[in-house]
Design a protein around this motif. Sequence first.
Motif, PDB file in Angstrom:
ATOM      1  N   LEU A 120       0.829  -1.207   0.000  1.00  0.00           N
ATOM      2  CA  LEU A 120       0.000   0.000   0.000  1.00  0.00           C
ATOM      3  C   LEU A 120       0.863   1.257   0.000  1.00  0.00           C
ATOM      4  CD1 LEU A 120      -2.908   1.196   0.277  1.00  0.00           C
ATOM      5  CD2 LEU A 120      -2.487   1.174   2.736  1.00  0.00           C
ATOM      6  N   ALA A 121       1.916   1.241   0.797  1.00  0.00           N
ATOM      7  CA  ALA A 121       2.822   2.394   0.844  1.00  0.00           C
ATOM      8  C   ALA A 121       3.527   2.590  -0.489  1.00  0.00           C
ATOM      9  CB  ALA A 121       3.844   2.214   1.962  1.00  0.00           C
ATOM     10  N   LYS A 122       3.913   1.498  -1.146  1.00  0.00           N
ATOM     11  CA  LYS A 122       4.585   1.614  -2.439  1.00  0.00           C
ATOM     12  C   LYS A 122       3.668   2.200  -3.496  1.00  0.00           C
ATOM     13  CE  LYS A 122       5.988  -2.332  -3.602  1.00  0.00           C
ATOM     14  NZ  LYS A 122       6.539  -3.648  -3.908  1.00  0.00           N
ATOM     15  N   ARG A 123       2.400   1.895  -3.424  1.00  0.00           N
ATOM     16  CA  ARG A 123       1.465   2.380  -4.435  1.00  0.00           C
ATOM     17  C   ARG A 123       1.004   3.815  -4.177  1.00  0.00           C
ATOM     18  NH1 ARG A 123      -1.107  -2.010  -7.519  1.00  0.00           N
ATOM     19  NH2 ARG A 123      -0.084  -3.916  -6.856  1.00  0.00           N
ATOM     20  N   THR A 124       1.124   4.290  -2.940  1.00  0.00           N
ATOM     21  CA  THR A 124       0.640   5.630  -2.632  1.00  0.00           C
ATOM     22  C   THR A 124       1.741   6.666  -2.458  1.00  0.00           C
ATOM     23  OG1 THR A 124       0.545   5.090  -0.277  1.00  0.00           O
ATOM     24  CG2 THR A 124      -1.473   4.781  -1.556  1.00  0.00           C
ATOM     25  N   VAL A 125       2.932   6.258  -2.045  1.00  0.00           N
ATOM     26  CA  VAL A 125       4.032   7.179  -1.764  1.00  0.00           C
ATOM     27  C   VAL A 125       5.206   6.813  -2.673  1.00  0.00           C
ATOM     28  CG1 VAL A 125       5.596   8.033   0.013  1.00  0.00           C
ATOM     29  CG2 VAL A 125       3.289   7.347   0.629  1.00  0.00           C
ATOM     30  N   ASN A 126       5.916   7.796  -3.151  1.00  0.00           N
ATOM     31  CA  ASN A 126       7.088   7.567  -3.978  1.00  0.00           C
ATOM     32  C   ASN A 126       8.256   7.163  -3.073  1.00  0.00           C
ATOM     33  OD1 ASN A 126       8.763   7.409  -6.141  1.00  0.00           O
ATOM     34  ND2 ASN A 126       8.972   9.616  -6.412  1.00  0.00           N
ATOM     35  N   ILE A 127       8.641   5.887  -3.135  1.00  0.00           N
ATOM     36  CA  ILE A 127       9.702   5.335  -2.284  1.00  0.00           C
ATOM     37  C   ILE A 127      10.786   4.760  -3.176  1.00  0.00           C
ATOM     38  CG2 ILE A 127      10.254   3.635  -0.510  1.00  0.00           C
ATOM     39  CD1 ILE A 127       7.327   3.656   0.291  1.00  0.00           C
ATOM     40  N   LYS A 128      12.039   4.967  -2.803  1.00  0.00           N
ATOM     41  CA  LYS A 128      13.133   4.344  -3.534  1.00  0.00           C
ATOM     42  C   LYS A 128      13.044   2.828  -3.372  1.00  0.00           C
ATOM     43  CE  LYS A 128      16.597   7.947  -3.393  1.00  0.00           C
ATOM     44  NZ  LYS A 128      17.981   8.260  -3.025  1.00  0.00           N
ATOM     45  N   LYS A 129      13.316   2.122  -4.451  1.00  0.00           N
ATOM     46  CA  LYS A 129      13.180   0.664  -4.435  1.00  0.00           C
ATOM     47  C   LYS A 129      14.142  -0.014  -3.468  1.00  0.00           C
ATOM     48  CE  LYS A 129      11.305   0.099  -9.016  1.00  0.00           C
ATOM     49  NZ  LYS A 129      11.477  -0.511 -10.334  1.00  0.00           N
ATOM     50  N   ASN A 130      15.311   0.556  -3.273  1.00  0.00           N
ATOM     51  CA  ASN A 130      16.272  -0.094  -2.384  1.00  0.00           C
ATOM     52  C   ASN A 130      15.928   0.106  -0.899  1.00  0.00           C
ATOM     53  OD1 ASN A 130      16.893   2.594  -2.396  1.00  0.00           O
ATOM     54  ND2 ASN A 130      19.099   2.300  -2.513  1.00  0.00           N
TER      55      ASN A 130
END
Length: 88
Positions: A21-31
């Motif tokens: 859910l956080a990955k789909r809503t907030v721009n987060i670095k993959k690492n």
Amino acid sequence: MLNVLLLATILLPIVTSIVELAKRTVNIKKNLIPMIAVVLSILIATVAYPFTDLNLVMRLWAGLFAGLASTGLFEITKYREGFTKGDK
């Protein structure tokens, strides 16, 4: 040890869904995603004291296992092309 694995099994889908859910809503670095999963699962396991009779150290271990497993579960299902050292 069985109770630690049981708690980790319960935490695994919770942590996986929250991280997704956080990955789909907030721009987060993959690492940073594996680190977020581990920290989140340890925090959830720490506050799970009303639901289990495990001591704090065992809950922390369960959280660590759940965080690592949730990251691994996602990475297994993800399809990637190419090689790590470039095209051959």
